[in-house]
Design an enzyme around this catalytic site. Structure first.
Site, PDB file in Angstrom:
ATOM      1  N   HIS A 157      41.472  11.531 -42.616  1.00 32.29           N
ATOM      2  CA  HIS A 157      42.240  10.488 -43.283  1.00 32.29           C
ATOM      3  C   HIS A 157      43.372  10.050 -42.365  1.00 32.29           C
ATOM      4  O   HIS A 157      43.878  10.854 -41.583  1.00 32.29           O
ATOM      5  CB  HIS A 157      42.799  11.002 -44.617  1.00 32.29           C
ATOM      6  CG  HIS A 157      41.718  11.424 -45.561  1.00 32.29           C
ATOM      7  ND1 HIS A 157      41.051  10.526 -46.354  1.00 32.29           N
ATOM      8  CD2 HIS A 157      41.164  12.630 -45.809  1.00 32.29           C
ATOM      9  CE1 HIS A 157      40.143  11.174 -47.071  1.00 32.29           C
ATOM     10  NE2 HIS A 157      40.181  12.450 -46.749  1.00 32.29           N
ATOM     11  N   GLY A 177      33.897  34.918 -43.507  1.00 29.23           N
ATOM     12  CA  GLY A 177      34.270  34.418 -44.825  1.00 29.23           C
ATOM     13  C   GLY A 177      35.569  33.632 -44.807  1.00 29.23           C
ATOM     14  O   GLY A 177      36.544  34.024 -44.171  1.00 29.23           O
ATOM     15  N   THR A 208      40.068  24.051 -35.220  1.00 27.97           N
ATOM     16  CA  THR A 208      40.551  22.678 -35.065  1.00 27.97           C
ATOM     17  C   THR A 208      40.028  22.003 -33.807  1.00 27.97           C
ATOM     18  O   THR A 208      40.132  20.791 -33.690  1.00 27.97           O
ATOM     19  CB  THR A 208      42.086  22.651 -35.035  1.00 27.97           C
ATOM     20  OG1 THR A 208      42.541  23.413 -33.913  1.00 27.97           O
ATOM     21  CG2 THR A 208      42.673  23.209 -36.318  1.00 27.97           C
ATOM     22  N   ARG A 234      41.873  30.687 -32.044  1.00 24.45           N
ATOM     23  CA  ARG A 234      42.012  30.812 -30.591  1.00 24.45           C
ATOM     24  C   ARG A 234      41.074  31.908 -30.118  1.00 24.45           C
ATOM     25  O   ARG A 234      40.794  32.867 -30.838  1.00 24.45           O
ATOM     26  CB  ARG A 234      43.449  31.097 -30.197  1.00 24.45           C
ATOM     27  CG  ARG A 234      43.995  32.372 -30.738  1.00 24.45           C
ATOM     28  CD  ARG A 234      45.463  32.603 -30.358  1.00 24.45           C
ATOM     29  NE  ARG A 234      46.016  33.748 -31.039  1.00 24.45           N
ATOM     30  CZ  ARG A 234      45.723  35.009 -30.795  1.00 24.45           C
ATOM     31  NH1 ARG A 234      44.846  35.323 -29.867  1.00 24.45           N
ATOM     32  NH2 ARG A 234      46.292  35.991 -31.471  1.00 24.45           N
TER      33      ARG A 234
END
Length: 186
Positions: A111, A138, A161, A176
């Protein structure tokens, strides 16, 4: 708007064609999620009707949540535990032999940061690609535009990300890399 969405361009989801595709997916999801565990044949039939492709010996445990379903391709011998959310505004490709823990989220929508286009309901999406033999722990979350290389392990609760290379272990938020995996070693 559907063509814009599939091209990765900004689009508005309030479109009759997209709404119909979404309703179809909701009907199939509801049926899939309500199918008794002992009726594996019917569950698999519904899954193959809902998703774009499902490989041989792949299992996805309900509940499953998708936007459209048809933009998801899952390879052979993959397993997704309870509560997978795969928002497939853009394509989601899951390789062979992938293990997905409970409550994992694969989120292709994005968005605008600018409040005006966001208020006007503009959005976009970017594909997610999960390589062969990946393990998503999980509660892991994979964001739009991410590719995860083969044999990689993503720790429970990680938020991915950016792209992750093959043969690594990644943890944290944002995820990371904490070590490399040497294939064939424990």
């Amino acid at each position: 708007m559907r063509e814009r969405m599939l091209a990765g361009d900004p689009y508005i989801a309030d479109d009759p064609e997209l709404a119909e595709h979404g309703l179809r997916a909701m009907d199939l999801m509801e049926a899939f999620n309500a199918t008794p565990a002992r009726d594996a044949w019917e569950r698999h039939r519904l899954l193959t009707e809902l998703l774009g492709a499902v490989g041989e010996s792949t299992e996805i445990r309900p509940p499953l949540r998708v936007d459209y379903g048809s933009h998801i391709r899952v390879g052979a011998r993959s397993f997704a535990n309870f509560g997978l959310v795969a928002l497939d505004v853009a394509p989601i490709t899951i390789g062979d032999d992938v293990q997905i823990g409970p409550n994992v989220q694969l989120l292709t929508p994005t968005h605008p940061v600018d409040p005006e286009p966001r208020r006007a309901k503009w959005e976009a999406a970017a594909p997610i690609t999960i390589g062969d033999n990946v393990w998503l722990g999980g509660g892991a979350i994979v964001l739009a535009g991410v590719t995860i290389g083969e044999n990689t392990v993503v720790g429970a609760g990680a938020v991915v990300t950016r792209d992750l290379p093959a043969n690594v272990v990644a943890v944290g938020s944002p995820a990371r890399v904490i070590r490399t995996i040497e294939p064939g070693t424990a």
